[in-house]
Design a protein around this motif. Sequence first.
Motif, PDB file in Angstrom:
ATOM      1  N   ASP A   1      -2.582 -22.142  19.537  1.00  0.00           N
ATOM      2  CA  ASP A   1      -2.111 -20.271  19.121  1.00  0.00           C
ATOM      3  C   ASP A   1      -4.039 -19.644  19.906  1.00  0.00           C
ATOM      4  N   GLY A   2      -5.034 -20.310  20.260  1.00  0.00           N
ATOM      5  CA  GLY A   2      -6.304 -19.771  20.926  1.00  0.00           C
ATOM      6  C   GLY A   2      -7.555 -19.851  19.919  1.00  0.00           C
ATOM      7  N   THR A   3      -7.040 -20.049  18.271  1.00  0.00           N
ATOM      8  CA  THR A   3      -8.320 -20.785  17.001  1.00  0.00           C
ATOM      9  C   THR A   3      -8.777 -22.314  17.597  1.00  0.00           C
ATOM     10  N   SER A   4      -9.793 -22.136  16.855  1.00  0.00           N
ATOM     11  CA  SER A   4     -10.091 -23.860  16.262  1.00  0.00           C
ATOM     12  C   SER A   4     -10.333 -23.584  15.548  1.00  0.00           C
ATOM     13  N   VAL A   5     -10.860 -25.054  14.699  1.00  0.00           N
ATOM     14  CA  VAL A   5     -10.376 -26.127  13.647  1.00  0.00           C
ATOM     15  C   VAL A   5     -12.110 -26.035  13.673  1.00  0.00           C
ATOM     16  N   ASP A   6     -13.148 -26.369  12.590  1.00  0.00           N
ATOM     17  CA  ASP A   6     -14.317 -27.373  12.429  1.00  0.00           C
ATOM     18  C   ASP A   6     -13.874 -28.457  11.733  1.00  0.00           C
ATOM     19  N   VAL A   7     -13.138 -29.652  11.814  1.00  0.00           N
ATOM     20  CA  VAL A   7     -12.901 -30.646  11.208  1.00  0.00           C
ATOM     21  C   VAL A   7     -13.918 -31.352  10.773  1.00  0.00           C
TER      22      VAL A   7
ATOM     23  N   HIS B   1     -21.241 -41.207  11.204  1.00  0.00           N
ATOM     24  CA  HIS B   1     -20.896 -41.230   9.224  1.00  0.00           C
ATOM     25  C   HIS B   1     -20.393 -40.120   9.503  1.00  0.00           C
ATOM     26  N   SER B   2     -19.852 -39.440  10.191  1.00  0.00           N
ATOM     27  CA  SER B   2     -19.063 -38.790   9.690  1.00  0.00           C
ATOM     28  C   SER B   2     -18.064 -38.153   9.201  1.00  0.00           C
ATOM     29  N   TYR B   3     -17.212 -36.938   8.461  1.00  0.00           N
ATOM     30  CA  TYR B   3     -16.402 -37.065   7.123  1.00  0.00           C
ATOM     31  C   TYR B   3     -15.371 -36.063   7.902  1.00  0.00           C
ATOM     32  N   PHE B   4     -14.005 -36.716   8.112  1.00  0.00           N
ATOM     33  CA  PHE B   4     -13.313 -35.557   8.512  1.00  0.00           C
ATOM     34  C   PHE B   4     -12.745 -35.114   7.804  1.00  0.00           C
ATOM     35  N   ASN B   5     -12.071 -34.708   7.908  1.00  0.00           N
ATOM     36  CA  ASN B   5     -10.509 -33.139   6.919  1.00  0.00           C
ATOM     37  C   ASN B   5     -10.127 -32.640   8.478  1.00  0.00           C
ATOM     38  N   LEU B   6      -8.378 -32.348   8.059  1.00  0.00           N
ATOM     39  CA  LEU B   6      -8.445 -32.389   9.802  1.00  0.00           C
ATOM     40  C   LEU B   6      -7.587 -31.108   9.170  1.00  0.00           C
ATOM     41  N   GLY B   7      -7.426 -30.987   8.309  1.00  0.00           N
ATOM     42  CA  GLY B   7      -6.942 -29.610   7.767  1.00  0.00           C
ATOM     43  C   GLY B   7      -8.336 -28.396   7.973  1.00  0.00           C
ATOM     44  N   GLY B   8      -9.361 -28.421   8.917  1.00  0.00           N
ATOM     45  CA  GLY B   8     -10.580 -27.985   8.226  1.00  0.00           C
ATOM     46  C   GLY B   8     -11.788 -28.428   7.655  1.00  0.00           C
TER      47      GLY B   8
ATOM     48  N   ALA C   1     -13.204 -26.976   4.917  1.00  0.00           N
ATOM     49  CA  ALA C   1     -13.004 -27.182   3.398  1.00  0.00           C
ATOM     50  C   ALA C   1     -11.265 -27.010   2.976  1.00  0.00           C
ATOM     51  N   HIS C   2     -10.812 -27.355   3.674  1.00  0.00           N
ATOM     52  CA  HIS C   2      -9.003 -27.921   3.212  1.00  0.00           C
ATOM     53  C   HIS C   2      -8.686 -28.289   2.389  1.00  0.00           C
ATOM     54  N   GLY C   3      -9.636 -29.574   1.554  1.00  0.00           N
ATOM     55  CA  GLY C   3      -9.538 -29.982   0.227  1.00  0.00           C
ATOM     56  C   GLY C   3      -9.228 -31.107   0.342  1.00  0.00           C
ATOM     57  N   ASN C   4      -8.376 -32.059  -0.176  1.00  0.00           N
ATOM     58  CA  ASN C   4      -8.316 -33.759  -0.497  1.00  0.00           C
ATOM     59  C   ASN C   4      -7.552 -33.940   0.552  1.00  0.00           C
ATOM     60  N   ILE C   5      -7.912 -34.747   0.876  1.00  0.00           N
ATOM     61  CA  ILE C   5      -7.340 -35.739   1.965  1.00  0.00           C
ATOM     62  C   ILE C   5      -6.388 -36.568   2.060  1.00  0.00           C
TER      63      ILE C   5
ATOM     64  N   SER D   1      -0.601 -29.309   9.974  1.00  0.00           N
ATOM     65  CA  SER D   1      -1.289 -28.500  11.009  1.00  0.00           C
ATOM     66  C   SER D   1      -0.583 -29.107  12.211  1.00  0.00           C
ATOM     67  N   ARG D   2      -0.146 -30.342  12.093  1.00  0.00           N
ATOM     68  CA  ARG D   2       0.119 -31.096  13.206  1.00  0.00           C
ATOM     69  C   ARG D   2      -0.893 -32.253  13.970  1.00  0.00           C
ATOM     70  N   LEU D   3      -2.092 -31.206  13.354  1.00  0.00           N
ATOM     71  CA  LEU D   3      -3.608 -31.835  14.335  1.00  0.00           C
ATOM     72  C   LEU D   3      -3.269 -33.339  13.931  1.00  0.00           C
ATOM     73  N   ARG D   4      -3.878 -34.068  15.154  1.00  0.00           N
ATOM     74  CA  ARG D   4      -3.817 -36.027  15.350  1.00  0.00           C
ATOM     75  C   ARG D   4      -5.303 -35.758  16.118  1.00  0.00           C
ATOM     76  N   MET D   5      -5.691 -37.531  14.925  1.00  0.00           N
ATOM     77  CA  MET D   5      -6.876 -37.939  15.723  1.00  0.00           C
ATOM     78  C   MET D   5      -6.466 -39.583  15.935  1.00  0.00           C
ATOM     79  N   ASP D   6      -7.218 -39.668  17.052  1.00  0.00           N
ATOM     80  CA  ASP D   6      -6.834 -41.179  17.496  1.00  0.00           C
ATOM     81  C   ASP D   6      -8.204 -41.570  17.387  1.00  0.00           C
ATOM     82  N   VAL D   7      -8.724 -42.682  17.027  1.00  0.00           N
ATOM     83  CA  VAL D   7      -9.577 -43.190  17.167  1.00  0.00           C
ATOM     84  C   VAL D   7      -9.471 -44.929  18.127  1.00  0.00           C
ATOM     85  N   LYS D   8     -10.299 -45.032  18.730  1.00  0.00           N
ATOM     86  CA  LYS D   8     -10.372 -46.417  18.837  1.00  0.00           C
ATOM     87  C   LYS D   8     -12.343 -46.630  18.647  1.00  0.00           C
ATOM     88  N   THR D   9     -12.265 -48.783  19.870  1.00  0.00           N
ATOM     89  CA  THR D   9     -13.130 -48.984  19.301  1.00  0.00           C
ATOM     90  C   THR D   9     -14.224 -49.872  20.288  1.00  0.00           C
ATOM     91  N   THR D  10     -14.401 -50.350  20.641  1.00  0.00           N
ATOM     92  CA  THR D  10     -15.484 -51.316  20.624  1.00  0.00           C
ATOM     93  C   THR D  10     -15.846 -52.429  19.191  1.00  0.00           C
TER      94      THR D  10
END
Length: 364
Positions: A59-65, A191-198, A200-204, A287-296
């Motif tokens: 929708d053109g907005t952004s969310v700090d995750v 060591h970032s803490y993620f919350n894909l709802g934003g 300040a979204h609350g419990n993950i 929100s249906r926001l998805r984060m996919d993590v890959k690593t070596t």
Amino acid sequence: MNASPAQPAAAQHTLEKTYWGHVGGKAIWLYKLSLAGGLQLHVTNYGAIIQSLYVPRPDGTSVDVVLGYDTLHEYIDDPFYMGCVVGRVANRIDTGKVNIQGRTYQLAVTPGGFHHHGGHIGFGKKVWDAETFGTANTVGITLQYVSAHLEEGFPGNLTTQVTYTLHRDNRLTVEFMATTDQPTLVNLTQHSYFNLGGHAHGNIGGHLLQTHAPWYLPATARLMPTGEIASVRGTPFDFREERFIDEQIDSDYSQLRAAGGYDHFFVLEREHSKKLKAAASVIEPRSRLRMDVKTTEPGFHFYAGNFLDADFRGKHGARYHFRGGLCLETHHFPDAVNHGNFPSTVLMPGVEFGSLSEFLFREG
């Protein structure tokens, strides 16, 4: 605080550098990097901390995750390793007494008698040198810190670099490199803490999690690996099929009781192949926001924010309550120096340590 003019850059990306204060006589800066229509990353050279990560929405907005603070002072006082680089060695080392190539060293230890996240003043509380860069399709920052011989008890002068890069496909890459002049231990993580709802979204607990880990490391009551590499099958650690984080987090299972929830290392491979591979995916259902993590890296530590305390105010006055964010810390096995069956964390002179992790954001 005064913002410097935007650095010369192609129209596809922007770079901004803002004075944030001083630590030990050294200037601290907040760098803001963004790609047009894509990710925006805020990084400080104090602790190589990711302060904000804005993900664009349809929708053109952004969310700090990512969780974090508004000021340098709050990061100096932060006890949660919020958004920082952890080193020289992430996680725990039992007793802190280690043998490296036949020589014994005593590392800095907690009152509990173990080394934790790099020591009393780890990499997350150091001032790093920083240099930004940009191309037609990327924008990023490389930060460097030189850790002196016997800092926090570790032998050798260690030069460490971390590079954060934003890519056109809404992907953040985190790349570590390190070299030493004496045999030492290295096990770096972000060591970032993620919350894909934003932030300040609350419990993950309502996030969906899927991992590609067939095994995990059982831990003692002190959250120290027992040395066993156990199958996740039939346990609350089996996230190979997508399910909610809170589905079993409070179940009467000894490993979860001891840790107060998920605070365990998930094993992707028993031997370190150095290949980039899928590690985990997280989805915020509303929100249906998805984060996919890959690593070596051979695995990752999944921490569900069990020690977060709402007495600490976050960005814009937000309260980060119990389990308000989750960490997926890609690194080598914890306490590896004390377990011969774990991939080694010893770095030798003339050898370059390298690690790459990717965090891809998309609609789930």
